[in-house]
Write a protein that holds these residues in place. Structure first.
Motif, PDB file in Angstrom:
ATOM      1  N   MET A   1      -8.716   1.510  -1.218  1.00 51.98           N
ATOM      2  CA  MET A   1      -8.232   1.941  -2.520  1.00 51.98           C
ATOM      3  C   MET A   1      -6.750   1.595  -2.642  1.00 51.98           C
ATOM      4  SD  MET A   1      -8.182   5.770  -4.135  1.00 51.98           S
ATOM      5  CE  MET A   1      -9.841   6.056  -3.510  1.00 51.98           C
ATOM      6  N   ARG A   2      -6.389   0.923  -3.705  1.00 46.50           N
ATOM      7  CA  ARG A   2      -5.002   0.478  -3.923  1.00 46.50           C
ATOM      8  C   ARG A   2      -4.239   1.549  -4.695  1.00 46.50           C
ATOM      9  NH1 ARG A   2      -6.470  -4.805  -7.053  1.00 46.50           N
ATOM     10  NH2 ARG A   2      -7.851  -3.204  -7.937  1.00 46.50           N
ATOM     11  N   ILE A   3      -3.107   1.971  -4.135  1.00 48.74           N
ATOM     12  CA  ILE A   3      -2.340   3.087  -4.679  1.00 48.74           C
ATOM     13  C   ILE A   3      -0.908   2.653  -4.980  1.00 48.74           C
ATOM     14  CG2 ILE A   3      -1.444   5.405  -4.211  1.00 48.74           C
ATOM     15  CD1 ILE A   3      -4.423   5.423  -4.454  1.00 48.74           C
ATOM     16  N   VAL A   4      -0.339   3.213  -6.066  1.00 45.35           N
ATOM     17  CA  VAL A   4       1.092   3.088  -6.320  1.00 45.35           C
ATOM     18  C   VAL A   4       1.682   4.495  -6.281  1.00 45.35           C
ATOM     19  CG1 VAL A   4       0.739   3.153  -8.835  1.00 45.35           C
ATOM     20  CG2 VAL A   4       2.907   2.310  -7.900  1.00 45.35           C
ATOM     21  N   ILE A   5       2.842   4.610  -5.651  1.00 46.01           N
ATOM     22  CA  ILE A   5       3.566   5.875  -5.586  1.00 46.01           C
ATOM     23  C   ILE A   5       4.837   5.726  -6.412  1.00 46.01           C
ATOM     24  CG2 ILE A   5       4.815   7.476  -4.085  1.00 46.01           C
ATOM     25  CD1 ILE A   5       2.972   6.454  -1.789  1.00 46.01           C
ATOM     26  N   ALA A   6       5.081   6.688  -7.315  1.00 48.41           N
ATOM     27  CA  ALA A   6       6.315   6.696  -8.096  1.00 48.41           C
ATOM     28  C   ALA A   6       7.012   8.023  -7.844  1.00 48.41           C
ATOM     29  CB  ALA A   6       6.016   6.518  -9.583  1.00 48.41           C
ATOM     30  N   GLU A   7       8.083   7.975  -7.076  1.00 44.26           N
ATOM     31  CA  GLU A   7       8.799   9.192  -6.650  1.00 44.26           C
ATOM     32  C   GLU A   7      10.253   8.805  -6.394  1.00 44.26           C
ATOM     33  OE1 GLU A   7      10.504  12.267  -5.571  1.00 44.26           O
ATOM     34  OE2 GLU A   7       8.359  12.662  -5.865  1.00 44.26           O
ATOM     35  N   ASP A   8      11.198   9.512  -7.031  1.00 45.42           N
ATOM     36  CA  ASP A   8      12.604   9.106  -6.904  1.00 45.42           C
ATOM     37  C   ASP A   8      13.237   9.559  -5.601  1.00 45.42           C
ATOM     38  OD1 ASP A   8      14.558  11.668  -7.754  1.00 45.42           O
ATOM     39  OD2 ASP A   8      12.504  11.789  -8.488  1.00 45.42           O
ATOM     40  N   ASP A   9      12.683  10.581  -4.944  1.00 44.80           N
ATOM     41  CA  ASP A   9      13.214  11.030  -3.658  1.00 44.80           C
ATOM     42  C   ASP A   9      12.767  10.039  -2.580  1.00 44.80           C
ATOM     43  OD1 ASP A   9      13.064  12.384  -0.997  1.00 44.80           O
ATOM     44  OD2 ASP A   9      13.900  14.059  -2.122  1.00 44.80           O
ATOM     45  N   ALA A  10      13.721   9.317  -2.029  1.00 46.38           N
ATOM     46  CA  ALA A  10      13.397   8.246  -1.085  1.00 46.38           C
ATOM     47  C   ALA A  10      12.644   8.747   0.135  1.00 46.38           C
ATOM     48  CB  ALA A  10      14.680   7.530  -0.653  1.00 46.38           C
ATOM     49  N   LEU A  11      13.047   9.902   0.659  1.00 48.16           N
ATOM     50  CA  LEU A  11      12.402  10.431   1.858  1.00 48.16           C
ATOM     51  C   LEU A  11      10.949  10.788   1.582  1.00 48.16           C
ATOM     52  CD1 LEU A  11      12.771  11.227   4.803  1.00 48.16           C
ATOM     53  CD2 LEU A  11      13.495  13.501   4.025  1.00 48.16           C
ATOM     54  N   LEU A  12      10.707  11.477   0.474  1.00 47.83           N
ATOM     55  CA  LEU A  12       9.335  11.854   0.131  1.00 47.83           C
ATOM     56  C   LEU A  12       8.512  10.620  -0.210  1.00 47.83           C
ATOM     57  CD1 LEU A  12       7.145  13.918  -0.403  1.00 47.83           C
ATOM     58  CD2 LEU A  12       8.091  14.255  -2.705  1.00 47.83           C
ATOM     59  N   ARG A  13       9.123   9.670  -0.907  1.00 46.42           N
ATOM     60  CA  ARG A  13       8.403   8.449  -1.278  1.00 46.42           C
ATOM     61  C   ARG A  13       7.917   7.700  -0.054  1.00 46.42           C
ATOM     62  NH1 ARG A  13      12.173   6.423  -4.014  1.00 46.42           N
ATOM     63  NH2 ARG A  13      13.004   4.873  -2.574  1.00 46.42           N
ATOM     64  N   GLU A  14       8.800   7.515   0.907  1.00 47.87           N
ATOM     65  CA  GLU A  14       8.405   6.799   2.120  1.00 47.87           C
ATOM     66  C   GLU A  14       7.436   7.616   2.961  1.00 47.87           C
ATOM     67  OE1 GLU A  14       9.060   3.630   2.618  1.00 47.87           O
ATOM     68  OE2 GLU A  14      10.008   3.768   0.634  1.00 47.87           O
ATOM     69  N   GLY A  15       7.625   8.943   2.955  1.00 52.63           N
ATOM     70  CA  GLY A  15       6.695   9.796   3.686  1.00 52.63           C
ATOM     71  C   GLY A  15       5.288   9.731   3.109  1.00 52.63           C
ATOM     72  N   LEU A  16       5.191   9.752   1.777  1.00 53.06           N
ATOM     73  CA  LEU A  16       3.889   9.631   1.129  1.00 53.06           C
ATOM     74  C   LEU A  16       3.233   8.293   1.442  1.00 53.06           C
ATOM     75  CD1 LEU A  16       4.650  11.145  -2.397  1.00 53.06           C
ATOM     76  CD2 LEU A  16       2.937  11.990  -0.787  1.00 53.06           C
ATOM     77  N   ALA A  17       4.034   7.231   1.411  1.00 50.98           N
ATOM     78  CA  ALA A  17       3.491   5.902   1.700  1.00 50.98           C
ATOM     79  C   ALA A  17       2.949   5.834   3.121  1.00 50.98           C
ATOM     80  CB  ALA A  17       4.573   4.841   1.483  1.00 50.98           C
ATOM     81  N   LEU A  18       3.704   6.377   4.058  1.00 52.41           N
ATOM     82  CA  LEU A  18       3.272   6.378   5.461  1.00 52.41           C
ATOM     83  C   LEU A  18       2.011   7.209   5.630  1.00 52.41           C
ATOM     84  CD1 LEU A  18       3.897   5.580   8.395  1.00 52.41           C
ATOM     85  CD2 LEU A  18       5.286   7.660   8.570  1.00 52.41           C
ATOM     86  N   LEU A  19       1.988   8.380   5.010  1.00 52.20           N
ATOM     87  CA  LEU A  19       0.832   9.272   5.110  1.00 52.20           C
ATOM     88  C   LEU A  19      -0.426   8.603   4.558  1.00 52.20           C
ATOM     89  CD1 LEU A  19       0.802  13.027   4.073  1.00 52.20           C
ATOM     90  CD2 LEU A  19      -1.058  11.503   3.440  1.00 52.20           C
ATOM     91  N   LEU A  20      -0.320   8.047   3.361  1.00 49.21           N
ATOM     92  CA  LEU A  20      -1.501   7.464   2.728  1.00 49.21           C
ATOM     93  C   LEU A  20      -1.981   6.214   3.460  1.00 49.21           C
ATOM     94  CD1 LEU A  20      -0.689   7.962  -1.073  1.00 49.21           C
ATOM     95  CD2 LEU A  20      -2.185   9.309   0.406  1.00 49.21           C
ATOM     96  N   ARG A  21      -1.067   5.430   3.979  1.00 50.72           N
ATOM     97  CA  ARG A  21      -1.486   4.252   4.755  1.00 50.72           C
ATOM     98  C   ARG A  21      -2.207   4.678   6.025  1.00 50.72           C
ATOM     99  NH1 ARG A  21       4.090   1.587   3.158  1.00 50.72           N
ATOM    100  NH2 ARG A  21       3.387   0.120   1.540  1.00 50.72           N
ATOM    101  N   SER A  22      -1.740   5.774   6.628  1.00 54.48           N
ATOM    102  CA  SER A  22      -2.391   6.258   7.843  1.00 54.48           C
ATOM    103  C   SER A  22      -3.787   6.791   7.553  1.00 54.48           C
ATOM    104  CB  SER A  22      -1.544   7.351   8.495  1.00 54.48           C
ATOM    105  OG  SER A  22      -1.572   8.548   7.741  1.00 54.48           O
ATOM    106  N   GLU A  23      -4.050   7.149   6.288  1.00 53.65           N
ATOM    107  CA  GLU A  23      -5.359   7.655   5.883  1.00 53.65           C
ATOM    108  C   GLU A  23      -6.251   6.559   5.313  1.00 53.65           C
ATOM    109  OE1 GLU A  23      -6.643  10.691   6.239  1.00 53.65           O
ATOM    110  OE2 GLU A  23      -4.864  11.444   7.283  1.00 53.65           O
ATOM    111  N   GLY A  24      -5.800   5.317   5.415  1.00 54.50           N
ATOM    112  CA  GLY A  24      -6.638   4.194   5.005  1.00 54.50           C
ATOM    113  C   GLY A  24      -6.425   3.681   3.591  1.00 54.50           C
ATOM    114  N   PHE A  25      -5.435   4.218   2.869  1.00 60.33           N
ATOM    115  CA  PHE A  25      -5.143   3.727   1.527  1.00 60.33           C
ATOM    116  C   PHE A  25      -4.273   2.472   1.613  1.00 60.33           C
ATOM    117  CE2 PHE A  25      -5.983   8.224   0.933  1.00 60.33           C
ATOM    118  CZ  PHE A  25      -6.738   8.268  -0.230  1.00 60.33           C
ATOM    119  N   ASP A  26      -4.415   1.608   0.629  1.00 58.60           N
ATOM    120  CA  ASP A  26      -3.571   0.421   0.512  1.00 58.60           C
ATOM    121  C   ASP A  26      -2.465   0.743  -0.485  1.00 58.60           C
ATOM    122  OD1 ASP A  26      -2.386  -2.029   0.247  1.00 58.60           O
ATOM    123  OD2 ASP A  26      -4.088  -3.009  -0.736  1.00 58.60           O
TER     124      ASP A  26
END
Length: 212
Positions: A1-26
């Protein structure tokens, strides 16, 4: 599943990206503003958006979500908010409840629940944060048909609003699925949802609950 994250907080944005990639999301893109999200809209299957983003930090995320669903009707969007802002919940539901979610950012820490919520939204379900639901319930008008529900029926409808199916609701309440079905039937009757609406009554009941 291809996902886009839109979040202005850099730490949370990168954390979400890492979390979702670890769960198999693209994770196709992780951006810090609404315009960046809309630029990649056609290349993704769902989005995780912050409510408040530049330039005004008010409701840019909701505006972007509405625009995305105008361009791609039914496009799945999970909106995150740092606070309980229930007025935004109603606006989010203005074009229908399918494929929409509204969660507090603190839910991200409960990884399994957060990932499950995103998957349900991507599959066309509706997921609302329990805190938002609680605040909406506390503001009911005296003549609101929701007020006629029993405490157990209210509890069942609240779990329906969180996007849970009958099996999960039964497990959560430690009752049988038959009992859950009976409660849901009572909810439909009290809200005036007829059998003719059988394909949509669950969504209509949730909307009645959330919009009040």
């Amino acid at each position: 599943m291809r996902i886009v994250i839109a979040e202005d907080d850099a730490l949370l944005r990168e954390g979400l990206a890492l979390l979702l990639r670890s769960e198999g999301f693209d994770v196709v893109a992780a951006v810090d503003n609404a315009d960046g999200f809309l630029e990649v809209l056609d290349s993704v299957d769902a989005a995780v958006l912050d409510v408040r983003m530049p330039p005004t930090f008010t409701n840019e995320g909701l505006q972007a979500a509405a625009e995305a669903r105008r361009r791609r009707p039914g496009f799945p969007v999970l909106v995150l908010s740092a606070y309980v802002e229930d007025r935004y919940a109603g606006g989010l539901l203005a074009d229908g409840a399918h494929g929409l979610g509204y969660l507090l950012k603190e839910r991200v820490g409960k990884v399994a629940e957060f990932v499950d919520a995103l998957r349900r939204v991507a599959d066309g379900g509706t997921v609302m944060d329990p805190e938002v639901i609680s605040q909406l319930m506390s503001r009911r008008r005296a003549d609101d048909p929701i007020r006629s529900l029993t405490p157990r029926e209210t509890e069942v409808l609240g779990l329906m609003a969180e996007g849970l199916d009958n099996t999960t609701i039964a497990a959560r309440l430690v009752v049988s699925e038959t009992a859950v079905s009976k409660h849901i039937g009572n909810i439909f009757a009290k809200l005036g949802l007829s059998a003719a609406d059988s394909g949509h009554r669950r969504v209509l009941a949730v909307l009645a609950y959330l919009r009040g």
